[in-house]
Design a protein around this motif. Sequence first.
Motif, PDB file in Angstrom:
ATOM      1  N   LYS A 111      -1.336   3.673   8.159  1.00 23.54           N
ATOM      2  CA  LYS A 111       0.054   3.282   8.394  1.00 23.54           C
ATOM      3  C   LYS A 111       0.975   3.720   7.251  1.00 23.54           C
ATOM      4  O   LYS A 111       2.104   4.154   7.486  1.00 23.54           O
ATOM      5  N   GLN A 112       0.474   3.608   6.014  1.00 24.63           N
ATOM      6  CA  GLN A 112       1.309   4.041   4.888  1.00 24.63           C
ATOM      7  C   GLN A 112       1.521   5.560   4.894  1.00 24.63           C
ATOM      8  O   GLN A 112       2.552   6.052   4.442  1.00 24.63           O
ATOM      9  N   LYS A 168       4.390   6.103   7.160  1.00 32.37           N
ATOM     10  CA  LYS A 168       5.650   5.724   6.496  1.00 32.37           C
ATOM     11  C   LYS A 168       6.077   6.777   5.488  1.00 32.37           C
ATOM     12  O   LYS A 168       7.247   7.155   5.407  1.00 32.37           O
ATOM     13  N   ASP A 177       9.575   9.165   5.535  1.00 29.59           N
ATOM     14  CA  ASP A 177      10.486   9.243   4.394  1.00 29.59           C
ATOM     15  C   ASP A 177      10.660  10.663   3.880  1.00 29.59           C
ATOM     16  O   ASP A 177      11.760  11.164   3.755  1.00 29.59           O
ATOM     17  N   LYS A 227      10.758   5.117  12.915  1.00 33.29           N
ATOM     18  CA  LYS A 227      11.305   4.102  11.996  1.00 33.29           C
ATOM     19  C   LYS A 227      11.229   2.693  12.577  1.00 33.29           C
ATOM     20  O   LYS A 227      11.305   1.705  11.853  1.00 33.29           O
ATOM     21  N   MET A 252       5.288   1.283  15.367  1.00 32.34           N
ATOM     22  CA  MET A 252       4.090   2.028  14.954  1.00 32.34           C
ATOM     23  C   MET A 252       2.915   1.609  15.839  1.00 32.34           C
ATOM     24  O   MET A 252       2.704   0.419  16.079  1.00 32.34           O
TER      25      MET A 252
END
Lengths: 415, 415
Positions: free
Chosen positions: A336-337, A340, A344, A379, A382
């Motif tokens: 998940k990170q 993200k 970004d 954004k 997920m």
Amino acid sequence: MVMKASIISIGTEILIGQIINTNASWMGAELNTIGVEVREVISVSDEKNSMLQALEDAENRSEIILVTGGLGPTKDDFTKDVIAEFIDVPLYFDESTYERITNVFKKKNFTLSEQHKEQCWMPEGVQLLENRMGTAPGMLFKTPQGKLLISMPGVPFEMKYIFKHSVIPLLSKMSKIRIYHQTIMTVGTAESIIANMIEDIEENLPKGLSIAYLPSFGKVRVRVSGQGDKGKEVENNVDLLVNTIKERLGDMVYGMNELSLAEAVQRLAIKKNIQLGTAESCTGGFVAHTITKIPGCSQYFKGSVIAYNNDIKSTILGVEEIVLENKGAVSEEVAKQMVKGLLDKFNVDIALSITGIAGPGGGSELKPIGTVFMACGNKKKMVFFEHHFGKNRMINIQYSTVFALNMVRKFLLEV
Amino acid sequence: MVMKASIISIGTEILIGQIINTNASWMGAELNTIGVEVREVISVSDEKNSMLQALEDAENRSEIILVTGGLGPTKDDFTKDVIAEFIDVPLYFDESTYERITNVFKKKNFTLSEQHKEQCWMPEGVQLLENRMGTAPGMLFKTPQGKLLISMPGVPFEMKYIFKHSVIPLLSKMSKIRIYHQTIMTVGTAESIIANMIEDIEENLPKGLSIAYLPSFGKVRVRVSGQGDKGKEVENNVDLLVNTIKERLGDMVYGMNELSLAEAVQRLAIKKNIQLGTAESCTGGFVAHTITKIPGCSQYFKGSVIAYNNDIKSTILGVEEIVLENKGAVSEEVAKQMVKGLLDKFNVDIALSITGIAGPGGGSELKPIGTVFMACGNKKKMVFFEHHFGKNRMINIQYSTVFALNMVRKFLLEV
């Protein structure tokens, strides 16, 4: 009645696996569309008795015999001698072929070798088929049993020229049958489950229709075939059945007729004007490669980070080191990170991440080889999946890629 | 005496050209190396009479009959029924297969369908051959004439597993001929140039030895073969010749016997304790994939940036926007800045970059499709190449990948 054809491919290089017999599959696909059924493909070596045996078998079984190979200028090429023996005629020196070959060589400033002169000897009764791509013409015969025997060079572009310009027009005229195929492309569901889902349909197929399943790495192609002689009706019956099956299978169907999954994703993304980025660990670039194989992918695919080493996961994608340490690189949190981080840093609309253990090393009791986590998100939202594939590295990479692309496809369907 | 084999490939999808019969050529190549001669390859449809006919023909002509296809769980799969009829035995329910399949499905959290139960029925007298890649085991029989009949699934990786683990060991033991091959792996030089370099060697080959060239995408395998029945002597003669050729060809030789170029790079990098990072544009992840296909790559490969979009080239790799604008993304300067960016951000010892035009779009008069720039360097030194490949997207990707990996290999040889 469907006309039946036997294809005979001649050449030792085929039998020892030095070349793959793409000629036969290409001809099979072409014949299929004009309603000629390929009954068999026989590959034999450059050896007289095997060739004679193959010709005899083919003559007994099919109306059309298509032979490729063994027409070149070298010593191991003697298909036409064998054909002459098979149909029991002598050879004659064909002046028109000699003239043509001489002209070709003149243009190229080559001198005609004795070997090429060999190519001008023809079995009597032959009808020559033009070959603009090389020196050996195609040859058409009637066999003693009245079957059609066509001999072509084995060089693919020469064979294809003769096939398209002479063979297809001739056979189309002779064919009385309509054969029509449509292939439904599915992903994410096993062959046996699909077969179960449409069992009742398969058990009550209208006459002349059939269904076949062709599975590969998480995908199953469901081929619907129809055969008849009433022109349009066959197509309508197949299309009707295809629609029924597609409805039943729902969103596991991603397209038709050999469409690749990556292309299905590409069409969706472009239609929805979405930019995609990916981050791969265990798949090591195979997802990006599968995406970028398709021309036009730059319209939606911005790029990927292959974060093979944990360093890259943290420095480039901003995965927290504490999470890497506590949860491990192969974990839901890291997957998940990674998404993200991509959203970004890559400035994309949707990001996909994959982290797992492809094997053969790296497995543990808790996370055995074949454990793969993948996440996909934008954004706002997920989604996440945990998969357990097998022990084979390359198969894990392939399965992961198919399931990851399917995850993107499903995400795209809903945004 | 050489043992003869007939290969029977079953599946309408082969005859209509939906799939290419790569199984047969793969088996042909494998059999060739153990001294089994493939007499013929027969492809027939999923149709009982054709299958029976093919089995009968094969039994009359060869000692070994290898059948692939038609072992799946669906209705169009009935090879084993036909085999049972051919060798005239009934089917029995094999409990061991049932147990194995049930376990596989339990692990995957699937329920066993009735179709999969079908796969547990076996012709009596069968010897099962383990298949760790799928549900259908391989099957070994003696035919009424005492010939060996082996049936395997048509899915390539399942067939290959059974072939490597059961069929090859069995047939090798039966074969009486000594055939010995050694293949010299070369990269970066054309077949014709290599042939020229060793012309004198090839003209004076000792009896029983032969040389073959197998080119593919920038690489040429030079296969040296020896045949005889004196055991060790064949091996010595081949090894001697191999050494002579290797010496002649120098550093274009990167390894032996199907070693992949990526594995050669991996061995070198690990030996020299070097960490590698890559940045790809036109190859879109294929270099990273080629590297990460090899188990153990994490010891030297940190990762890659697939900078498909120019944004990524500048934001992630730090390529200057003014350079992208003035020189274009496909330029020497950008290739070099990608290497510099990687060295900085990935903290690697050596970095590789590739930027080019894979096609079919994006070409210009100055930089036509197939133009590819690649750079490789460390903090002290950088090498650069400009390539001009062809018009085909996938071929350009493959050539670029081979030449890029070779660039890394040569760089590694010198640090």
